[in-house]
Design a protein around this motif. Structure first.
Motif, PDB file in Angstrom:
ATOM      1  N   LEU A  13      42.756 -19.477  10.676  1.00  0.00           N
ATOM      2  CA  LEU A  13      44.046 -18.905  10.286  1.00  0.00           C
ATOM      3  C   LEU A  13      44.445 -19.338   8.876  1.00  0.00           C
ATOM      4  N   THR A  14      44.190 -20.598   8.555  1.00  0.00           N
ATOM      5  CA  THR A  14      44.475 -21.095   7.209  1.00  0.00           C
ATOM      6  C   THR A  14      43.662 -20.332   6.172  1.00  0.00           C
ATOM      7  N   SER A  15      42.436 -20.014   6.536  1.00  0.00           N
ATOM      8  CA  SER A  15      41.581 -19.247   5.639  1.00  0.00           C
ATOM      9  C   SER A  15      42.196 -17.887   5.316  1.00  0.00           C
ATOM     10  N   SER A  20      44.799 -14.434   1.138  1.00  0.00           N
ATOM     11  CA  SER A  20      45.789 -13.448   0.702  1.00  0.00           C
ATOM     12  C   SER A  20      46.154 -13.659  -0.766  1.00  0.00           C
ATOM     13  N   PHE A  21      46.149 -14.913  -1.218  1.00  0.00           N
ATOM     14  CA  PHE A  21      46.419 -15.188  -2.624  1.00  0.00           C
ATOM     15  C   PHE A  21      45.251 -14.767  -3.509  1.00  0.00           C
ATOM     16  N   THR A  22      44.052 -14.807  -2.951  1.00  0.00           N
ATOM     17  CA  THR A  22      42.901 -14.287  -3.678  1.00  0.00           C
ATOM     18  C   THR A  22      43.087 -12.805  -3.974  1.00  0.00           C
ATOM     19  N   LEU A  23      43.527 -12.052  -2.975  1.00  0.00           N
ATOM     20  CA  LEU A  23      43.713 -10.614  -3.148  1.00  0.00           C
ATOM     21  C   LEU A  23      44.814 -10.309  -4.149  1.00  0.00           C
ATOM     22  N   THR A 230      39.660 -18.574  -3.240  1.00  0.00           N
ATOM     23  CA  THR A 230      38.481 -18.135  -2.487  1.00  0.00           C
ATOM     24  C   THR A 230      37.683 -19.339  -2.000  1.00  0.00           C
ATOM     25  N   GLY A 231      37.528 -20.322  -2.872  1.00  0.00           N
ATOM     26  CA  GLY A 231      36.806 -21.536  -2.491  1.00  0.00           C
ATOM     27  C   GLY A 231      37.486 -22.265  -1.348  1.00  0.00           C
ATOM     28  N   LEU A 232      38.805 -22.389  -1.415  1.00  0.00           N
ATOM     29  CA  LEU A 232      39.547 -23.050  -0.341  1.00  0.00           C
ATOM     30  C   LEU A 232      39.451 -22.253   0.959  1.00  0.00           C
ATOM     31  N   SER A 233      39.576 -20.934   0.847  1.00  0.00           N
ATOM     32  CA  SER A 233      39.473 -20.082   2.026  1.00  0.00           C
ATOM     33  C   SER A 233      38.088 -20.184   2.654  1.00  0.00           C
ATOM     34  N   SER A 253      40.360 -15.175  10.916  1.00  0.00           N
ATOM     35  CA  SER A 253      40.263 -15.385   9.473  1.00  0.00           C
ATOM     36  C   SER A 253      40.608 -14.128   8.687  1.00  0.00           C
ATOM     37  N   ARG A 254      40.765 -13.002   9.381  1.00  0.00           N
ATOM     38  CA  ARG A 254      41.028 -11.727   8.717  1.00  0.00           C
ATOM     39  C   ARG A 254      42.449 -11.237   8.955  1.00  0.00           C
TER      40      ARG A 254
END
Length: 296
Positions: A13-15, A20-23, A230-233, A253-254
């Protein structure tokens, strides 16, 4: 119905929250750069950051050739081809519409996990996947104000997030094959993003007449931020895969569409039009995750 959540599910879920911030960063970056350049920069930055971390903690000492093969394939399929298709979909459709369609990847993951990993999803997992499918179907229906025919619109835009979802759905299954030899998430991410970078650079040289590489300082900043998130996710999700089943963790995760709707409303009002149908479609996608947590 029991709604209990374990540590691997929290990480999944954290991923979704982090991605979302990546997008959002991606949406800002591709305003002055091409999707291919965004994919290359993002993957390369993640590779370099994880390489430094692997050198520091000695992860390279745990290298296994069989694991390298599967991690590299996972990277080419997911972070390479999948990321490029996802970036292109966001550019052509908008983040609030493309991201829920890409979130259909759990459908593919559940099917592939059953076939290749011999996982046995519960009825709740299947219901959750079906909710995702309904949301995708709603979001995929062309609007009345589309200037082109449905098939033309499909070829021009929708095909990209759908293919991206399939690539993303394959990635965790391939990763599981690698974990059978070396269950080291940081090393797996490093190899995956390194191979993805090479794949994307090769794609550019092979089709340079069709896919352009253009980027400015503004886009570099946004893509670098996207690389960090992205790396953190990836770290949270790939770590969760060492502890749980693909069929349960991948849908969780999605769930980024839930966050994307909020962020788009708050920060992208001038770029994104949030319609009632998009809201309903995204909520259907997200509801699949709650079915999985409740009836896993």
């Amino acid at each position: 119905m029991s709604f209990n959540i374990s540590w691997p599910e929290i990480m999944a879920l954290t991923s979704s929250f982090t991605y979302s911030f990546t997008l959002l960063s991606l949406r800002q970056g591709i305003r002055s750069a091409s999707p291919l350049s965004g994919a290359i920069v993002t993957s390369s930055v993640v590779f370099l950051l994880t390489a430094i971390m692997c050198l520091i903690n000695g992860s390279y000492l745990q290298v296994n050739m069989n694991a390298i093969f599967w991690f590299a394939i996972a990277g080419c399929v997911g972070q390479g081809l999948g990321q490029f298709l996802a970036f292109t979909g966001v550019e052509r459709m908008g983040v609030s519409r493309a991201s829920p369609i890409q979130a259909s990847s759990p459908i593919w993951s559940v099917l592939l996990a059953v076939i290749f990993l011999r996982e046995t999803p519960t009825l709740g997992v299947w219901i959750g996947a079906f909710c995702v499918f309904l949301g995708v179907a709603l979001l995929s229906k062309s609007t009345e104000d589309d200037s082109s025919s449905g098939w033309s619109w499909f070829r021009g835009a929708l095909v990209f997030p759908i293919l991206a979802s399939f690539c993303f759905g394959m990635m965790p299954v391939l990763t599981k094959f690698g974990y059978a030899y070396t269950p080291t998430p940081l090393l797996a991410i490093n190899i995956a993003f390194g191979s993805a970078s090479l794949f994307l650079i090769s794609l550019f040289f092979a089709f340079r007449s069709k896919y352009q590489f253009h980027i400015d300082k503004r886009a570099v900043g946004w893509f670098s931020l996207a690389a960090i998130t992205t790396g953190l996710s990836s770290l949270t999700f790939w770590t969760s895969l060492t502890l749980g089943d693909v069929s349960v963790l991948m849908p969780l995760s999605r769930l980024a569409p839930l966050w994307i709707l909020l962020w788009s409303y708050l920060f992208l009002k001038h770029l994104e039009k949030i319609t009632f149908r998009i809201v309903i479609g995204a909520l259907l996608v997200v509801s699949g995750g709650f079915f999985i947590l409740s009836f896993k």
